[in-house]
Scaffold this motif. Structure first.
Motif: not given
Ligand SMILES: Nc1nc2c(ncn2[C@@H]2O[C@H](COP(=O)(O)OP(=O)(O)OP(=O)(O)O)[C@@H](O)[C@H]2O)c(=O)[nH]1
Ligand SMILES: [Mg+2]
Length: 221
Positions: A195-221
Motif C-alpha cells: 500500500p502506498l501513495s505516489c502523491r505523498t511518498g508514504e509506503g514507497l520505501e517497502s516497494w523500492l526495497e522489494w525491487v532492490r531485493t529481487q534484483l539481488k536474488v536474480l543475480r545470485q541465482e
C-alpha cells in the motif's frame, strides 16, 4: 469450433515461446524485468517516476512504455532518468512478447540492471499475454473501488506482487480495505502487497526495497 481453438492455441504458444526467449535474454544479461499492469490512470507512470527518482543514482533502468497512441508516458520516463522505449500498439489493448522483443532489440541489455514495462492501461487483456519479464506487478488504486479483485480475477490471479496506490485518497472515497484484501487472498493467497501513495511518498520505501531485493536474488541465482 475445434479449428478456431487450435489457432488460438497456436498464437498463445508462439507468444509463450517468444516470451521464454525474452526471459532468457534478460537472465543472460542479469536484468530484472517487471511487467507493470493496471487500469487506466491507476498510477503506473507515477510509480515509475517515483521509482526512477530513487533508483537511477545506483541502477541503470530502462522503461518500455506500451500505449495505444502517444509517447507521453515514455517522455515522462525519459525525463525521470530512464532509457525509454515507446511501443505504440496501434489500438491493441495489451503488449505481447513480440512487441517486447522489438523493444529489447533497441536496448543494450548488458548496460542495464532493471527493466520496467508499462503495459497498456487495462485489467483484462494484458493478463493473457506473457512478456518474459520475471514478475508481473499489478497496481490497484483506491478510487477504482474495492470490488476489482472480484470483477477481474484473471488479472489478480496472475501477478506476483500488488501495489495499492493512492492511499492518500482513502478518507475521501469508499474503499473497504478488508473486503478488497479478502478478494485478493481468495485469488492469490499470500500475495506480497505494497500500500502506498505516489502523491505523498508514504509506503514507497517497502516497494523500492522489494525491487532492490529481487534484483539481488536474480543475480545470485
Ligand atoms: N491522489 C493521488 N493521485 C495520484 C497518485 N498516483 C498517481 N496519481 C494521479 O493519477 C493520475 C494518473 O496517473 P498516471 O501515473 O498517469 O497513471 P497511469 O496508470 O500511468 O495512466 P495510463 O498510462 O493513462 O493508463 C495523475 O493525475 C496522477 O497525478 C497518488 O498516489 N495519489
Ligand atoms: Mg501511464
Amino acid at each position: 469450433m475445434t479449428e478456431r481453438i487450435r489457432i488460438v492455441e497456436d498464437i498463445m504458444g508462439a507468444n509463450d515461446r517468444l516470451a521464454a526467449q525474452n526471459r532468457a535474454d534478460l537472465d543472460a544479461a542479469g536484468v530484472f524485468g517487471i511487467n507493470l499492469m493496471a487500469s487506466p490512470g491507476a498510477g503506473k507512470t507515477s510509480l515509475i517516476e517515483k521509482t526512477l527518482a530513487r533508483l537511477v543514482s545506483d541502477l541503470r533502468v530502462a522503461v518500455v512504455d506500451g500505449d495505444i497512441a502517444t509517447s507521453i508516458d515514455a517522455d515522462r520516463a525519459a525525463a525521470a532518468g530512464a532509457t525509454a522505449v515507446q511501443i505504440n500498439t496501434g489500438g491493441d489493448c495489451h503488449l505481447d512478447a513480440v512487441m517486447l522483443r522489438q523493444a529489447l532489440d533497441q536496448l543494450d541489455l548488458n548496460q542495464l540492471d532493471l527493466l520496467i514495462v508499462e503495459n497498456v492501461g487495462n485489467l483484462i487483456c494484458p493478463a493473457s499475454f506473457a512478456l518474459g519479464t520475471h514478475f508481473s506487478v499489478l497496481i490497484a488504486s483506491v478510487p477504482e473501488g474495492d470490488d476489482k479483485p472480484y470483477k477481474y480475477p484473471a488479472m489478480y490471479r496472475g501477478v506476483q506482487a500488488l501495489v495499492i496506490n493512492k492511499t492518500d485518497l482513502q478518507p475521501y472515497v469508499e474503499f473497504d480495505l478488508d473486503y478488497f484484501r479478502a478478494g485478493v487472498e481468495l485469488l492469490n493467497p499470500g500475495l506480497v502487497t505494497f500500500p502506498l501513495s505516489c502523491r505523498t511518498g508514504e509506503g514507497l520505501e517497502s516497494w523500492l526495497e522489494w525491487v532492490r531485493t529481487q534484483l539481488k536474488v536474480l543475480r545470485q541465482e
